[in-house]
Design a protein around this motif. Structure first.
Motif, PDB file in Angstrom:
ATOM      1  N   VAL A  37      52.849 -22.710  54.422  1.00  0.00           N
ATOM      2  CA  VAL A  37      53.957 -22.767  53.798  1.00  0.00           C
ATOM      3  C   VAL A  37      54.511 -21.194  55.059  1.00  0.00           C
ATOM      4  O   VAL A  37      53.549 -20.442  56.108  1.00  0.00           O
ATOM      5  N   LYS A  38      55.629 -22.375  55.338  1.00  0.00           N
ATOM      6  CA  LYS A  38      56.383 -21.722  56.433  1.00  0.00           C
ATOM      7  C   LYS A  38      57.555 -21.037  56.047  1.00  0.00           C
ATOM      8  O   LYS A  38      58.339 -21.473  55.088  1.00  0.00           O
ATOM      9  N   LEU A  63      56.552 -13.402  50.536  1.00  0.00           N
ATOM     10  CA  LEU A  63      57.542 -13.869  51.136  1.00  0.00           C
ATOM     11  C   LEU A  63      59.091 -13.032  51.652  1.00  0.00           C
ATOM     12  O   LEU A  63      59.363 -12.753  50.326  1.00  0.00           O
ATOM     13  N   VAL A  64      58.686 -12.148  52.694  1.00  0.00           N
ATOM     14  CA  VAL A  64      60.123 -11.589  52.344  1.00  0.00           C
ATOM     15  C   VAL A  64      61.396 -11.054  53.199  1.00  0.00           C
ATOM     16  O   VAL A  64      60.536 -11.688  54.186  1.00  0.00           O
ATOM     17  N   ALA A  68      69.598 -15.921  52.650  1.00  0.00           N
ATOM     18  CA  ALA A  68      70.034 -17.231  51.682  1.00  0.00           C
ATOM     19  C   ALA A  68      69.160 -18.836  52.435  1.00  0.00           C
ATOM     20  O   ALA A  68      69.660 -19.895  52.165  1.00  0.00           O
ATOM     21  N   SER A  69      69.782 -18.481  53.643  1.00  0.00           N
ATOM     22  CA  SER A  69      70.440 -19.590  54.586  1.00  0.00           C
ATOM     23  C   SER A  69      68.721 -20.112  55.053  1.00  0.00           C
ATOM     24  O   SER A  69      68.961 -21.487  55.874  1.00  0.00           O
ATOM     25  N   SER A  70      68.184 -19.119  55.428  1.00  0.00           N
ATOM     26  CA  SER A  70      66.683 -19.635  55.637  1.00  0.00           C
ATOM     27  C   SER A  70      65.968 -21.033  54.998  1.00  0.00           C
ATOM     28  O   SER A  70      66.462 -21.475  53.344  1.00  0.00           O
ATOM     29  N   VAL A  71      65.092 -21.520  55.531  1.00  0.00           N
ATOM     30  CA  VAL A  71      64.332 -22.905  55.380  1.00  0.00           C
ATOM     31  C   VAL A  71      62.611 -22.128  55.308  1.00  0.00           C
ATOM     32  O   VAL A  71      62.272 -21.922  55.888  1.00  0.00           O
ATOM     33  N   LEU A  72      62.321 -22.803  53.745  1.00  0.00           N
ATOM     34  CA  LEU A  72      61.409 -22.812  53.394  1.00  0.00           C
ATOM     35  C   LEU A  72      60.534 -24.443  53.651  1.00  0.00           C
ATOM     36  O   LEU A  72      60.948 -25.707  53.217  1.00  0.00           O
ATOM     37  N   ALA A  90      51.879 -34.822  53.511  1.00  0.00           N
ATOM     38  CA  ALA A  90      53.280 -34.512  52.729  1.00  0.00           C
ATOM     39  C   ALA A  90      53.563 -33.538  53.718  1.00  0.00           C
ATOM     40  O   ALA A  90      53.410 -32.234  53.731  1.00  0.00           O
ATOM     41  N   SER A  91      55.316 -33.035  52.933  1.00  0.00           N
ATOM     42  CA  SER A  91      56.178 -31.851  53.615  1.00  0.00           C
ATOM     43  C   SER A  91      56.920 -31.987  52.912  1.00  0.00           C
ATOM     44  O   SER A  91      57.722 -33.386  52.707  1.00  0.00           O
ATOM     45  N   ILE A  92      57.993 -30.623  52.257  1.00  0.00           N
ATOM     46  CA  ILE A  92      59.104 -30.410  51.800  1.00  0.00           C
ATOM     47  C   ILE A  92      59.626 -29.947  52.075  1.00  0.00           C
ATOM     48  O   ILE A  92      58.606 -28.745  53.006  1.00  0.00           O
ATOM     49  N   SER A  93      60.809 -29.744  52.663  1.00  0.00           N
ATOM     50  CA  SER A  93      61.924 -28.353  53.346  1.00  0.00           C
ATOM     51  C   SER A  93      62.890 -28.172  52.282  1.00  0.00           C
ATOM     52  O   SER A  93      63.405 -29.053  51.543  1.00  0.00           O
ATOM     53  N   ILE A  94      62.818 -26.442  52.028  1.00  0.00           N
ATOM     54  CA  ILE A  94      64.092 -26.785  50.836  1.00  0.00           C
ATOM     55  C   ILE A  94      64.629 -25.263  51.555  1.00  0.00           C
ATOM     56  O   ILE A  94      64.358 -24.170  51.810  1.00  0.00           O
ATOM     57  N   ARG A  95      66.261 -25.313  51.458  1.00  0.00           N
ATOM     58  CA  ARG A  95      67.125 -23.850  51.257  1.00  0.00           C
ATOM     59  C   ARG A  95      66.517 -23.332  50.679  1.00  0.00           C
ATOM     60  O   ARG A  95      65.886 -22.671  49.259  1.00  0.00           O
ATOM     61  N   VAL A  96      66.537 -21.304  50.922  1.00  0.00           N
ATOM     62  CA  VAL A  96      65.994 -20.549  50.418  1.00  0.00           C
ATOM     63  C   VAL A  96      66.870 -20.564  48.979  1.00  0.00           C
ATOM     64  O   VAL A  96      66.517 -19.885  48.049  1.00  0.00           O
TER      65      VAL A  96
END
Length: 132
Positions: A37-38, A63-64, A68-72, A90-96
């Motif tokens: 998790v990044k 995650l603190v 909103a623009s950060s990417v998880l 596998a991987s997925i990225s999603i904006r907070v």
């Protein structure tokens, strides 16, 4: 006067995955799977679920102060034993911001959803969100 960005607090629980591919075509066993998790400069990892194509972790990470623009980013990986190169399954990225919208789901819920990482593979997560 500039507006302060919204800071989001999140407890992300990595619950399980389904239909993980074998780590190589030469093995019939499932992967030694774990999830990375990044968010920004912070990185967390689950424990390794040995030889399982349907691993369960049920591990939570805080995650603190995410903007909103950060990417998880969530990466499901295979860790060969005893040594070897880690293989990304596998991987997925999603904006907070998108995570918050998806969690709300139009029903006022702030807890839980299943991410389809790619066709046939699901990563089940749960999160509790708050923002200031």
């Amino acid at each position: 006067m500039s507006k302060e960005p919204v800071k989001i607090q999140c407890i992300l629980r990595i619950i399980s995955a389904e239909n993980l591919p074998r780590p190589s075509r030469w093995t019939k066993k499932g992967p030694n799977a774990f999830v990375t998790v990044k968010l920004n400069d912070i990185k967390h990892e689950t424990s390794v679920a040995d030889r399982n194509s349907k691993p369960t972790w049920d591990e939570a990470f805080e995650l603190v102060d995410a903007e909103a623009s950060s990417v998880l980013s969530l990466d499901v990986q295979h860790k060969p034993r005893p040594m070897g190169l880690v293989v990304k399954l596998a991987s997925i990225s999603i904006r907070v911001e998108d995570l918050v919208r998806r969690s709300l789901g139009g029903q006022g819920e702030l807890d839980g959803f299943s991410m389809s990482v790619n066709p046939g593979l699901n990563l089940v997560t749960s999160q509790r969100l708050s923002w200031t």
